[in-house]
Motif scaffolding. Structure first.
Motif, mmCIF file in Angstrom:
data_model
loop_
_atom_site.group_PDB
_atom_site.id
_atom_site.type_symbol
_atom_site.label_atom_id
_atom_site.label_comp_id
_atom_site.label_asym_id
_atom_site.label_seq_id
_atom_site.Cartn_x
_atom_site.Cartn_y
_atom_site.Cartn_z
ATOM 1 N N GLU A 90 0.833 -1.207 0.000
ATOM 2 C CA GLU A 90 0.000 0.000 0.000
ATOM 3 C C GLU A 90 0.866 1.254 0.000
ATOM 4 O OE1 GLU A 90 -2.426 -0.503 3.394
ATOM 5 O OE2 GLU A 90 -3.693 -2.034 2.479
ATOM 6 N N TRP A 91 1.974 1.203 0.759
ATOM 7 C CA TRP A 91 2.885 2.349 0.786
ATOM 8 C C TRP A 91 3.515 2.551 -0.594
ATOM 9 C CZ3 TRP A 91 8.085 3.001 -0.222
ATOM 10 C CH2 TRP A 91 8.644 4.230 0.177
ATOM 11 N N LEU A 92 3.897 1.476 -1.251
ATOM 12 C CA LEU A 92 4.477 1.590 -2.586
ATOM 13 C C LEU A 92 3.499 2.240 -3.554
ATOM 14 C CD1 LEU A 92 6.201 -1.914 -3.018
ATOM 15 C CD2 LEU A 92 7.283 0.259 -2.428
ATOM 16 N N VAL A 93 2.210 1.901 -3.411
ATOM 17 C CA VAL A 93 1.185 2.474 -4.292
ATOM 18 C C VAL A 93 0.992 3.953 -3.988
ATOM 19 C CG1 VAL A 93 -1.253 2.414 -4.918
ATOM 20 C CG2 VAL A 93 0.019 0.272 -4.635
ATOM 21 N N ARG A 94 0.836 4.286 -2.703
ATOM 22 C CA ARG A 94 0.571 5.683 -2.323
ATOM 23 C C ARG A 94 1.728 6.608 -2.674
ATOM 24 N NH1 ARG A 94 -1.692 3.387 2.456
ATOM 25 N NH2 ARG A 94 0.282 3.796 3.539
ATOM 26 N N LEU A 98 5.681 2.063 -6.752
ATOM 27 C CA LEU A 98 5.344 0.918 -7.592
ATOM 28 C C LEU A 98 5.588 1.226 -9.062
ATOM 29 C CD1 LEU A 98 4.261 -1.978 -7.479
ATOM 30 C CD2 LEU A 98 1.965 -1.065 -7.819
ATOM 31 N N ASP A 99 5.526 2.513 -9.441
ATOM 32 C CA ASP A 99 5.805 2.885 -10.826
ATOM 33 C C ASP A 99 7.223 2.471 -11.226
ATOM 34 O OD1 ASP A 99 3.367 3.991 -10.488
ATOM 35 O OD2 ASP A 99 3.943 6.052 -10.915
ATOM 36 N N ARG A 100 8.167 2.645 -10.302
ATOM 37 C CA ARG A 100 9.553 2.255 -10.585
ATOM 38 C C ARG A 100 9.658 0.743 -10.774
ATOM 39 N NH1 ARG A 100 13.258 5.744 -6.308
ATOM 40 N NH2 ARG A 100 12.420 7.819 -6.804
ATOM 41 N N VAL A 101 8.906 0.005 -9.943
ATOM 42 C CA VAL A 101 8.906 -1.453 -10.053
ATOM 43 C C VAL A 101 8.410 -1.883 -11.428
ATOM 44 C CG1 VAL A 101 7.821 -3.560 -9.164
ATOM 45 C CG2 VAL A 101 8.653 -1.822 -7.579
ATOM 46 N N LEU A 102 7.349 -1.230 -11.904
ATOM 47 C CA LEU A 102 6.749 -1.632 -13.171
ATOM 48 C C LEU A 102 7.592 -1.241 -14.378
ATOM 49 C CD1 LEU A 102 3.014 -0.725 -12.404
ATOM 50 C CD2 LEU A 102 4.108 -2.966 -12.337
ATOM 51 N N LEU A 103 8.469 -0.260 -14.201
ATOM 52 C CA LEU A 103 9.323 0.168 -15.306
ATOM 53 C C LEU A 103 10.490 -0.774 -15.532
ATOM 54 C CD1 LEU A 103 9.408 4.036 -14.733
ATOM 55 C CD2 LEU A 103 8.312 2.813 -16.617
ATOM 56 N N ARG A 104 10.827 -1.593 -14.546
ATOM 57 C CA ARG A 104 11.951 -2.508 -14.693
ATOM 58 C C ARG A 104 11.508 -3.759 -15.446
ATOM 59 N NH1 ARG A 104 12.611 -1.795 -8.556
ATOM 60 N NH2 ARG A 104 13.773 0.152 -8.376
ATOM 61 N N PRO A 105 12.384 -4.328 -16.268
ATOM 62 C CA PRO A 105 12.022 -5.534 -17.040
ATOM 63 C C PRO A 105 12.144 -6.803 -16.201
ATOM 64 C CG PRO A 105 14.258 -4.871 -17.560
ATOM 65 C CD PRO A 105 13.725 -3.812 -16.618
ATOM 66 N N ASN A 107 9.938 -9.374 -13.134
ATOM 67 C CA ASN A 107 8.620 -9.714 -12.600
ATOM 68 C C ASN A 107 8.277 -8.795 -11.433
ATOM 69 O OD1 ASN A 107 6.679 -11.155 -10.778
ATOM 70 N ND2 ASN A 107 6.740 -12.633 -12.446
ATOM 71 N N PRO A 108 7.177 -8.021 -11.500
ATOM 72 C CA PRO A 108 6.852 -7.077 -10.435
ATOM 73 C C PRO A 108 6.659 -7.740 -9.069
ATOM 74 C CG PRO A 108 5.547 -6.622 -12.392
ATOM 75 C CD PRO A 108 6.230 -7.922 -12.626
ATOM 76 N N LEU A 109 6.003 -8.907 -9.044
ATOM 77 C CA LEU A 109 5.760 -9.563 -7.767
ATOM 78 C C LEU A 109 7.070 -9.991 -7.119
ATOM 79 C CD1 LEU A 109 3.804 -10.637 -5.660
ATOM 80 C CD2 LEU A 109 3.613 -12.757 -6.987
ATOM 81 N N VAL A 110 8.000 -10.514 -7.896
ATOM 82 C CA VAL A 110 9.307 -10.913 -7.354
ATOM 83 C C VAL A 110 10.023 -9.697 -6.770
ATOM 84 C CG1 VAL A 110 11.583 -11.818 -7.941
ATOM 85 C CG2 VAL A 110 9.529 -12.907 -8.864
ATOM 86 N N GLN A 111 9.940 -8.555 -7.452
ATOM 87 C CA GLN A 111 10.584 -7.345 -6.944
ATOM 88 C C GLN A 111 9.990 -6.912 -5.609
ATOM 89 O OE1 GLN A 111 11.546 -4.130 -9.864
ATOM 90 N NE2 GLN A 111 10.376 -5.410 -11.286
ATOM 91 N N VAL A 112 8.664 -6.951 -5.507
ATOM 92 C CA VAL A 112 8.007 -6.554 -4.259
ATOM 93 C C VAL A 112 8.347 -7.533 -3.133
ATOM 94 C CG1 VAL A 112 5.773 -6.231 -3.131
ATOM 95 C CG2 VAL A 112 6.121 -5.372 -5.450
ATOM 96 N N MET A 113 8.344 -8.828 -3.441
ATOM 97 C CA MET A 113 8.597 -9.848 -2.427
ATOM 98 C C MET A 113 10.006 -9.760 -1.842
ATOM 99 S SD MET A 113 6.758 -13.090 -4.305
ATOM 100 C CE MET A 113 7.606 -14.315 -3.318
ATOM 101 N N THR A 114 10.954 -9.232 -2.608
ATOM 102 C CA THR A 114 12.349 -9.215 -2.164
ATOM 103 C C THR A 114 12.792 -7.856 -1.636
ATOM 104 O OG1 THR A 114 13.015 -8.828 -4.474
ATOM 105 C CG2 THR A 114 13.047 -11.097 -3.675
ATOM 106 N N LYS A 115 11.861 -6.978 -1.320
ATOM 107 C CA LYS A 115 12.226 -5.666 -0.797
ATOM 108 C C LYS A 115 12.701 -5.744 0.651
ATOM 109 C CE LYS A 115 10.093 -2.201 -3.670
ATOM 110 N NZ LYS A 115 11.386 -1.519 -3.858
ATOM 111 N N ARG A 116 12.245 -6.732 1.394
ATOM 112 C CA ARG A 116 12.698 -6.886 2.776
ATOM 113 C C ARG A 116 12.661 -8.356 3.156
ATOM 114 N NH1 ARG A 116 8.383 -7.475 6.483
ATOM 115 N NH2 ARG A 116 9.694 -6.782 8.162
ATOM 116 N N MET A 117 13.390 -8.683 4.206
ATOM 117 C CA MET A 117 13.440 -10.052 4.707
ATOM 118 C C MET A 117 12.749 -10.088 6.059
ATOM 119 S SD MET A 117 14.663 -13.131 4.098
ATOM 120 C CE MET A 117 15.033 -14.654 4.952
#
Length: 266
Positions: A90-94, A98-105, A107-117
């Motif tokens: 939700e923070w990424l959207v607000r 998330l726009d930066r995530v979508l601009l990278r070639p 998988n968006p879900l993989v990028q979001v999942m690996t932002k923190r451990m």
């Protein structure tokens, strides 16, 4: 299949980098792991106290309840270790991140999942595995061969609902209440035999929110208690397959919501 294999390789590379970053703060890592273990241990301590007053619960002994609890907790930890980053979607959207995530070639879900451990989930995993080892009946190859896919399947069942609800963050302002409710249902109802609940509750937890498939049904198979199930034993043996099917469906929900995403413009 090639796309899935590539996404898994990418996830592993990015998650290792995230883990190395988290381990730079060793004290914080230790505190997070210990806190997770203590929190989950206190939950089982409550069950232990109750079971010392009542020798069985729905026909299950303390040792069997401990095994069920460990199975659910291990599946929960395997679910949340990769998906804990979805809390921040939700923070990424607000914030427009998330726009930066979508601009990278990538998988968006993989990028979001690996932002923190989620280091707290490591404590959950350790507690769950210890309970499984201590409370399990004598292991054999058949039990191990069923237990491993059962834990993975249970993790995928829970993960499918978390991913589906998190996907709504792409179009809704706040989904915390829904996700909090979901987490409560899986954690509070999933640690007990379904036989302790009424008929309507059992039906809901089996066919609406399939909490029973996370740990109760696999545990019934492993403890040879399928005779008390409210479904045919064959369904319990096939419980790991439900997780795969539900997660595939949840990923489709994620892709569909992503197509309707509109940038916040920030």
């Amino acid at each position: 299949m090639a796309e899935i294999a590539r996404a898994l390789r990418l996830y592993w590379v990015l998650q290792r980098a995230t883990m190395r970053g988290a381990l730079q703060y060793r004290l914080n890592t230790v505190i997070s792991v210990v806190t997770g273990a203590v929190y989950q241990g206190s939950g089982f301590a409550f069950v232990w106290v109750v079971m010392h007053t009542f020798p069985s619960m729905g026909g299950w002994s303390l040792r069997e309840i401990a095994f069920l609890y460990g199975l659910r907790l291990t599946a929960h930890a395997l679910c949340m270790l990769p998906l804990s980053s979805l809390i921040g979607l939700e923070w990424l959207v607000r914030e427009g991140e998330l726009d930066r995530v979508l601009l990278r070639p990538l998988n968006p879900l993989v990028q979001v999942m690996t932002k923190r451990m989620g280091m707290g989930q490591v404590g959950d995993l350790l507690t769950g595995v210890v309970l499984l080892i201590v409370a399990a009946p004598p292991w054999n190859l058949a039990m191990i061969g069923f237990c491993v896919p059962a834990v993975v399947g249970g993790a995928l069942v829970e993960a499918s609902f978390h991913l589906s609800l998190s996907s709504l963050s792409l179009r809704m302002l706040d989904t915390r209440a829904l996700r909090g409710f979901l987490d409560d249902v899986f954690s509070k109802f999933g640690s007990y035999p379904m036989s302790v609940f009424g008929g309507v509750t059992q039906w809901v937890l089996t066919f609406v929110l399939p909490v029973a498939f996370v740990a109760y049904m696999p545990a019934s198979v492993l403890l040879d208690k399928t005779g008390s199930l409210n479904v045919p034993a064959l369904v319990a043996y096939g419980s790991p397959l439900l997780g795969v099917a539900l997660f595939a469906l949840a990923y489709r929900v994620w892709e569909r919501q992503l197509r309707h995403y509109q940038s916040s413009g920030t």
